[in-house]
Design an enzyme around this catalytic site. Structure first.
Site, PDB file in Angstrom:
ATOM      1  CD  GLU A   9      -3.050   0.952   2.233  1.00  0.00           C
ATOM      2  OE1 GLU A   9      -3.473   1.958   2.810  1.00  0.00           O
ATOM      3  OE2 GLU A   9      -3.489  -0.202   2.455  1.00  0.00           O
ATOM      4  CG  ASP A 105      -2.197  -0.816   5.356  1.00  0.00           C
ATOM      5  OD1 ASP A 105      -1.055  -1.219   5.076  1.00  0.00           O
ATOM      6  OD2 ASP A 105      -2.417   0.304   5.847  1.00  0.00           O
ATOM      7  CE1 TYR A 328      -3.349  -2.720   9.143  1.00  0.00           C
ATOM      8  CE2 TYR A 328      -5.399  -3.234  10.291  1.00  0.00           C
ATOM      9  CZ  TYR A 328      -4.726  -2.662   9.216  1.00  0.00           C
ATOM     10  OH  TYR A 328      -5.439  -2.021   8.233  1.00  0.00           O
TER      11      TYR A 328
END
Length: 944
Positions: A9, A105, A328
């Protein structure tokens, strides 16, 4: 040899993947090894577009061309990122590339970015998915060893596309319809709405309406002091027969007495009388709070440090991507996978050499990491698990990053500790039959609170002196304390995030809030941007930590309520849409079913907006009690105006001026007295608050009066006639009388051309109203009472006394701080301590300094040259991490230092409050300047 193309990304993630897998050689904007080609997007590269023949080029803001519901959507490149898109398409179409790996992501937005690229490239090459929860090298390698197949990701891709298309349909059609409606009476009045944005705004407006409608009620509490053999203890009277009001009146509480006479009677009956004591002690436990998801992290960081939700997300992303010390962050889960026990133990071992080592070591030694459904629960893990530390020790974190990491680390450690144990004592003292309650709480075992130390301690329920069974005590003092009920508090970002998570319901209980989060407004990853969007569109203002809706927000809610569009008002309905998207992610709902509902909703919004006019919108509108000053007719309130109902009369006053909405009572006073105020809450074009008096001219037009001195027919400053007015006191400058005049309190000798004094003090100072009684007190004693609602220029509330200083000048006097005495240059005259030098060791440089050729690094607030820390001839190159309210990202700094120019950046905010786009470029002597896009027929323009 065939290769797989990996698409990340962001460039930073591509770099991390290259380092973790090894064997890559860097090309221009991609990497290549024997097995892989590796590149990245730079965020979103494509946006939705209506196909040719379905979008109207001209007149798109009129009802004639609404609704716009195309049979399908095309994609259009985002201009500033078009070069990167062309590179990726070229790499996708390489003959030696036979497969694609989606390394964007691990979430809905990452899936959308990748799917749009693939669709634009029109490729049918097979796809696999890299799903990363952590950015450590080991986690990246593990992710590549367990790539997901494309079929399993299709539901997430469908939900991502549906979210994008539904937001476009509702946002574009709703915004154009509301704008067209509000522009019918002339001008262009942009009125933005959104599928999640507007119901969130409705929550804030509804709270503000409750605050405005609030009427305080007096109540009293009865506090006693009782002398026992072991010492004195306090107690508070309560009503033993109390039961919660069926209508849900939250003001009713067992300790409140609503009649002063009754409270005084209890006091008089009990004072000095003996009391008989009974008490019950029960052990109780308190478990550690659950692990963080993004929303709970944002909520607590706002409450503790004042971080905005977007700032918390920005810091968390840096800890995840750059430092790789947390997992994350864009997660809605607060549990870990059931097979994560060994990983947790490895993480705890890695914390041994950190300040958290003592606690991590104890957890391992006591073997507290065991299967536990509250912590390890697959049913509570969605696409991502809770935010926890990784196995990498934190290094070189700046202050805000260290604060957030500390929150994550302590929450992680605390969850494995045993519950804290307390002994809670409830003591009832009966005096003349009246019960007084005393509560005490003693910690028996700290449990998880050991991790937090003093942070977790609370003195709300202190320990009590001991008493003997059925001991008789003496009532030595009883005090009747007067109080008033308080209005609901305005939302902060922390409480608004909670309300969004609970679809408009403020849920305090952690576990219940987690259960309701399935139907929340937006997702953890999008909630901060929704709040920022409302602020950007001037629907909400930040006032310190509070979020305050503007007149524009009230106007929009009145319109939507009048049009009966509950889908854009009701948080619960919008929460249901989000729930359906989550069902789609899990393969339980078809994409076409969801989009049919969204299309029907869009048509209904436009249909209702077309059906009414601004003066026929139904709502809570009434008639004014005063007649029309022009014809004597009845004045009625409508959606936009206070307007005479006589069709032959054109008298009307707009409800909103300078960002403030007038109340009916204010308009009545304006018409009756031809003046009203001073009123607060107006905003300048720069967004600054101001107060003013409103006057009605001879032409019956309203105008601002800021207290400026009036002039006579000869053009000279007119003397104010104070005849019949009562003076407030003596002028502290000349001893003459002080009167009220316009926006100020002034000396009688300070007006007119021949004035001999200049004493003047505002009726409103820093948004604090100075009442007549306070000015009278100031003139008589030299000091007001403590005034609590001043607002600093930075938007922070503070309390102060107004005092008369040297020369009769009015100034501030602050309460003495409870901390240690004042020190430092400001009070003692000592020289300031030198600013500590920044240490860039171990940090990654961003590029070469354009002034001296040394390396440029990132500090807490700036990007600056390493030689800026030199004692002799320091380099002056420095540029802020935020420029005109727009974050200046690391990737763009690298590009600026490498090529001399960033990408075209949007959302700068000018000094006049207007958004604009520009490139940042290196000018003379390495100065960072703006270069603006050329207008038609012009060349690009560069400005500092």
């Amino acid at each position: 040899m065939a290769k797989a193309l990996i698409i990340a990304e962001k460039p930073s993630v591509a770099s991390d993947i290259a380092k973790a897998l090894g064997g890559f050689k860097k090309q221009d904007d991609y990497y290549e090894s024997e097995r892989y080609v590796l590149s990245s997007a730079v965020g979103h590269l494509l946006g939705l577009a209506v196909p040719e023949g379905h979008e109207v080029k001209r007149g798109k803001w009129t009802f004639a061309h609404l609704p716009v519901i195309p049979p399908h959507f095309d994609l259009k490149p985002i201009e500033k990122n078009e070069a990167r898109l062309k590179l990726l398409v070229k790499l996708i179409k390489r003959k030696d590339v036979d497969a694609l790996i989606n390394a964007c992501d691990a979430g809905r937005e990452g899936e959308l970015i990748f799917r749009y690229i693939v669709r634009h490239a029109r490729t049918t090459k097979p796809i696999q998915r890299l799903w990363l929860q952590s950015m450590t090298p080991a986690a990246i390698r593990e992710g590549f060893a367990a790539l997901r197949d494309d079929a399993s990701m299709r539901p997430l891709a469908d939900a991502a596309v549906c979210r994008s298309e539904s937001d476009w349909l509702v946002g574009i059609n709703g915004t154009r319809a509301m704008t067209a409606f509000n522009s019918k009476t002339g001008g262009f009045h942009l009125t933005t709405v959104g599928r999640v944005q507007t119901p969130t705004l409705a929550i804030v407006v509804e709270r503000e309406e409750r605050i405005k409608a609030f009427v305080p009620k007096d109540y009293w509490e009865i506090h006693g002091t009782f002398d026992a053999k072991a010492g004195a203890y306090p107690g508070r009277w309560f009503d033993e027969s109390f039961s919660r009001d069926k209508e849900g009146d939250t003001d009713l509480k067992p300790e409140r007495v609503w009649e002063l006479r009754r409270a005084e009677a209890i006091r008089d009956r009990c004072l000095g009388r003996p009391g008989v004591v009974s008490e019950e002690s029960k052990p109780t436990t308190q478990a550690a709070p659950p692990l963080y998801d993004l929303t709970s992290l944002q909520r607590e960081a706002n409450g503790r440090f004042g971080f905005s939700a977007s700032r918390t997300l920005q810091i968390a992303q840096a800890l995840y991507e750059r430092h790789k010390v947390i997992t994350y962050p864009r997660t809605d889960s607060r549990a870990l996978p059931e097979d994560y026990i060994e990983t947790v133990k490895q993480t705890l071992k890695s914390l041994a050499a950190t300040p958290y080592g003592t606690f991590a070591g104890k957890i391992l030694k006591e073997d507290w990491v065991k299967p536990n459904k509250r912590i390890f629960n697959n049913a509570k893990v969605s696409d991502h698990f809770a935010i926890i530390p990784t196995s990498l020790a934190p290094k070189h974190l700046h202050d805000d990053e260290a604060k957030l990491y500390d929150m994550v680390a302590k929450r992680f450690l605390a969850i494995f500790y045993p519950a804290a144990e307390f002994l809670v004592t409830t003591r009832i003292t009966r005096v003349e039959g009246e019960p007084f309650k005393s509560e005490g709480k003693v910690m028996v075992k700290a449990g998880w609170m050991e991790v937090y130390g003093r942070e977790a301690q609370s003195d709300d329920t202190p320990s009590l002196v001991p008493v003997e069974p059925n001991e008789t005590v003496r009532t030595s003092a009883i005090e009747v304390i007067a109080n008033q009920t308080k209005p609901p508090a305005r939302f902060t970002e922390a409480t608004l995030l909670s309300a969004m998570e609970g679809a408009g319901k403020l849920v305090e209980d952690e576990e219940l809030r987690e259960a309701m989060s399935e139907k929340g407004l937006g997702t953890p990853a999008t909630r901060s941007s929704v709040i920022e969007g409302l602020i950007y569109e001037k629907y909400i203002l930040r006032a310190g930590r509070e979020l305050q809706p503007t007149a524009k927000a009230f106007s929009l809610m009145a319109l939507l309520r009048g049009l009966s569009i509950p889908e854009l008002i009701s948080p619960e309905l919008t929460g249901d849409w989000e729930f359906k998207l989550k069902q789609m992610e899990r393969g339980r709902l078809r994409r076409d079913e969801f989009m049919k509902e969204i299309a029907a909703m869009t048509r209904d919004i436009v249909k209702k907006a077309k059906a009414l006019e601004h003066d026929t919108i139904p709502g809570d509108f009434g008639e004014l009690k005063v007649p029309c000053p022009k014809c004597g007719g009845v004045i009625k309130e409508t959606y936009k105006k206070f307007q005479c109902s006589n069709e032959k009369c054109d008298f009307a006053l707009w409800k909103i001026a300078a960002g403030r909405q007038f109340e009916p009572q204010e308009i009545e006073e304006l018409i009756t007295r031809r003046t009203v105020g001073p009123l607060q809450g107006f905003r300048s074009k720069l967004g600054r608050p101001f107060a003013a008096i409103i006057k009605l001219t001879d032409e019956l037009k309203p105008e601002f009066d800021f207290g400026q001195e009036e002039k006579n027919a000869a053009g000279e400053v007119a003397e104010v006639d104070f005849t019949g007015q009562e003076p407030l006191g003596k002028c502290p400058k000349c001893g003459a009388r002080v009167f009220e005049s316009g926006m100020s309190y002034v000396c009688e000798k300070s007006t007119g051309a021949a004035k001999t004094c200049d004493f003047r003090s505002g009726k409103i100072i820093l948004q604090q109203t100075v009442e007549r009684a306070q000015m009278t007190r100031l003139l008589a004693t030299g000091k007001t009472e403590l005034l609590p609602k001043f607002i600093s220029k930075k938007g922070r509330p503070f309390a102060a006394y107004l005092v008369v200083g040297e020369g009769g000048k009015v100034g501030f006097e602050f309460e003495p701080r409870k901390t240690k005495g004042k020190t430092g240059a400001a009070t003692t005259g000592k020289p300031k301590e030198p600013t500590p030098k920044l240490d860039f060791r171990g940090k990654e440089p961003l590029g070469k300094c354009p002034r001296c050729g040394s390396r440029v690094f990132e500090s807490e607030g700036d990007y600056l040259c390493e030689k800026s820390q030199a004692d002799r001839k320091p380099c002056k190159f420095k540029t802020g991490k935020t420029i005109l309210q727009r974050p200046f990202e690391r990737e763009q700094v690298v590009k600026l230092l490498t090529t001399g120019k960033t990408d075209l950046l949007e959302k700068f905010i000018s000094k006049t409050g207007r958004p604009f786009a520009a490139w940042l470029v290196l000018g003379e002597n390495g100065k960072v300047t703006f270069e603006f896009p050329p207008r038609d027929g012009e060349t690009a323009e560069v400005k500092s």
